[in-house]
Design a protein around this motif. Structure first.
Motif, PDB file in Angstrom:
ATOM      1  N   LYS A   1       0.811  -1.223   0.000  1.00 28.83           N
ATOM      2  CA  LYS A   1       0.000   0.000   0.000  1.00 28.83           C
ATOM      3  C   LYS A   1       0.840   1.266   0.000  1.00 28.83           C
ATOM      4  N   LYS A   2       1.975   1.208   0.681  1.00 30.52           N
ATOM      5  CA  LYS A   2       2.781   2.426   0.794  1.00 30.52           C
ATOM      6  C   LYS A   2       3.378   2.862  -0.548  1.00 30.52           C
ATOM      7  N   TYR A   3       3.337   1.989  -1.557  1.00 32.78           N
ATOM      8  CA  TYR A   3       3.874   2.336  -2.878  1.00 32.78           C
ATOM      9  C   TYR A   3       2.785   2.676  -3.887  1.00 32.78           C
ATOM     10  N   LYS A   4       1.521   2.493  -3.535  1.00 29.45           N
ATOM     11  CA  LYS A   4       0.414   2.749  -4.465  1.00 29.45           C
ATOM     12  C   LYS A   4       0.406   4.192  -4.962  1.00 29.45           C
ATOM     13  N   THR A   5       0.679   5.131  -4.074  1.00 33.23           N
ATOM     14  CA  THR A   5       0.697   6.541  -4.450  1.00 33.23           C
ATOM     15  C   THR A   5       1.757   6.805  -5.508  1.00 33.23           C
ATOM     16  N   ASP A   6       2.906   6.143  -5.368  1.00 34.03           N
ATOM     17  CA  ASP A   6       3.965   6.320  -6.358  1.00 34.03           C
ATOM     18  C   ASP A   6       3.481   5.905  -7.744  1.00 34.03           C
ATOM     19  N   PHE A   7       2.741   4.797  -7.814  1.00 26.42           N
ATOM     20  CA  PHE A   7       2.258   4.324  -9.104  1.00 26.42           C
ATOM     21  C   PHE A   7       1.244   5.302  -9.711  1.00 26.42           C
ATOM     22  N   THR A   8       0.409   5.888  -8.878  1.00 23.21           N
ATOM     23  CA  THR A   8      -0.529   6.903  -9.363  1.00 23.21           C
ATOM     24  C   THR A   8       0.251   8.104  -9.885  1.00 23.21           C
ATOM     25  N   ASN A   9       1.277   8.490  -9.153  1.00 23.29           N
ATOM     26  CA  ASN A   9       2.103   9.623  -9.575  1.00 23.29           C
ATOM     27  C   ASN A   9       2.845   9.324 -10.873  1.00 23.29           C
ATOM     28  N   PHE A  10       3.287   8.076 -11.061  1.00 22.44           N
ATOM     29  CA  PHE A  10       3.994   7.726 -12.297  1.00 22.44           C
ATOM     30  C   PHE A  10       3.094   7.972 -13.509  1.00 22.44           C
ATOM     31  N   ASP A  11       1.809   7.631 -13.393  1.00 28.60           N
ATOM     32  CA  ASP A  11       0.875   7.871 -14.495  1.00 28.60           C
ATOM     33  C   ASP A  11       0.755   9.368 -14.782  1.00 28.60           C
ATOM     34  N   LYS A  12       0.631  10.150 -13.731  1.00 30.58           N
ATOM     35  CA  LYS A  12       0.524  11.608 -13.895  1.00 30.58           C
ATOM     36  C   LYS A  12       1.792  12.166 -14.534  1.00 30.58           C
ATOM     37  N   ILE A  13       2.945  11.649 -14.118  1.00 27.12           N
ATOM     38  CA  ILE A  13       4.228  12.097 -14.664  1.00 27.12           C
ATOM     39  C   ILE A  13       4.308  11.772 -16.159  1.00 27.12           C
ATOM     40  N   ALA A  14       3.861  10.592 -16.532  1.00 23.11           N
ATOM     41  CA  ALA A  14       3.899  10.189 -17.946  1.00 23.11           C
ATOM     42  C   ALA A  14       3.007  11.096 -18.795  1.00 23.11           C
ATOM     43  N   ILE A  15       1.817  11.387 -18.293  1.00 26.12           N
ATOM     44  CA  ILE A  15       0.899  12.273 -19.026  1.00 26.12           C
ATOM     45  C   ILE A  15       1.510  13.655 -19.189  1.00 26.12           C
ATOM     46  N   GLN A  16       2.099  14.172 -18.117  1.00 26.96           N
ATOM     47  CA  GLN A  16       2.732  15.498 -18.169  1.00 26.96           C
ATOM     48  C   GLN A  16       3.912  15.486 -19.146  1.00 26.96           C
ATOM     49  N   ALA A  17       4.699  14.395 -19.135  1.00 31.19           N
ATOM     50  CA  ALA A  17       5.848  14.291 -20.038  1.00 31.19           C
ATOM     51  C   ALA A  17       5.390  14.242 -21.494  1.00 31.19           C
ATOM     52  N   GLU A  18       4.293  13.527 -21.759  1.00 34.07           N
ATOM     53  CA  GLU A  18       3.750  13.483 -23.125  1.00 34.07           C
ATOM     54  C   GLU A  18       3.341  14.883 -23.573  1.00 34.07           C
ATOM     55  N   PHE A  19       2.685  15.611 -22.686  1.00 30.99           N
ATOM     56  CA  PHE A  19       2.246  16.979 -22.988  1.00 30.99           C
ATOM     57  C   PHE A  19       3.457  17.878 -23.258  1.00 30.99           C
ATOM     58  N   GLU A  20       4.448  17.821 -22.357  1.00 33.47           N
ATOM     59  CA  GLU A  20       5.651  18.657 -22.503  1.00 33.47           C
ATOM     60  C   GLU A  20       6.402  18.309 -23.782  1.00 33.47           C
ATOM     61  N   ASN A  21       6.475  17.017 -24.085  1.00 31.96           N
ATOM     62  CA  ASN A  21       7.174  16.576 -25.285  1.00 31.96           C
ATOM     63  C   ASN A  21       6.462  17.092 -26.548  1.00 31.96           C
TER      64      ASN A  21
END
Length: 173
Positions: free
Chosen positions: A148-168
């Motif tokens: 459970k303590k890593y679930k937030t990281d996985f949610t953040n990874f998705d957000k990071i990927a979306i932001q990176a796609e936008f920035e790219n």
């Protein structure tokens, strides 16, 4: 003995270095060398002796090669390089940890920390394709049993990927 009685930590670091070299040259038991190296590493961290921290962490990584315990020392060395902005040396070590998780499907404290700092390095360089690639490495892990303590990281990874796609996309025009 002497180590407990001595109060000068720098002197302890120096003396431990001599003892380690002697023990290695006499082919002493790896367990004894490990204890000396871990003690030296701890004092070097307290004194912010970066070169010694990385040297001992990498030596412990090799000493423990093939075991999960090696991951901690891989991370310590990589984190030290990262802290000194030596990303060319940090990234391959972080990669060892993130790729291990990608292959084994086992998420650990060290791999999460490595993944976060790897993404930070790519973000600082505005290397958005590498961010997307890095997040994609772990994409298949979401269905795995993850603490459970890593679930937030996985949610953040998705957000990071979306932001990176936008920035790219913005960067490409």
């Amino acid at each position: 003995g002497w180590l407990k009685a001595e109060s000068d930590k720098q002197l302890k670091v120096d003396r431990l270095g001599v003892w380690i070299a002697e023990d290695v040259s006499f082919n002493k038991d790896a367990k004894d060398i490990r204890k000396l190296r871990q003690t030296r590493l701890a004092f070097a961290q307290e004194l912010n002796l970066s070169l010694i921290v990385t040297k001992e962490a990498l030596a412990l990584k090799e000493l423990l090669k093939g075991s999960d315990e090696a991951d901690e020392f891989t991370y310590i060395a990589a984190r030290e390089y990262y802290g000194n902005k030596n990303y060319k040396l940090a990234l391959p070590l972080f990669d060892l940890l993130t790729l291990k998780t990608s292959e084994s499907k086992l998420v650990t404290k060290w791999s999460i920390l490595a993944q976060n700092l790897t993404l930070d390095i790519y973000n600082q360089a505005k290397d958005y394709p590498s961010i997307m690639k890095q997040v994609a490495l772990w994409k298949g892990l979401e269905g795995q049993k993850i603490d459970k303590k890593y679930k937030t990281d996985f949610t953040n990874f998705d957000k990071i990927a979306i932001q990176a796609e936008f920035e790219n996309a913005a960067k490409l025009g």
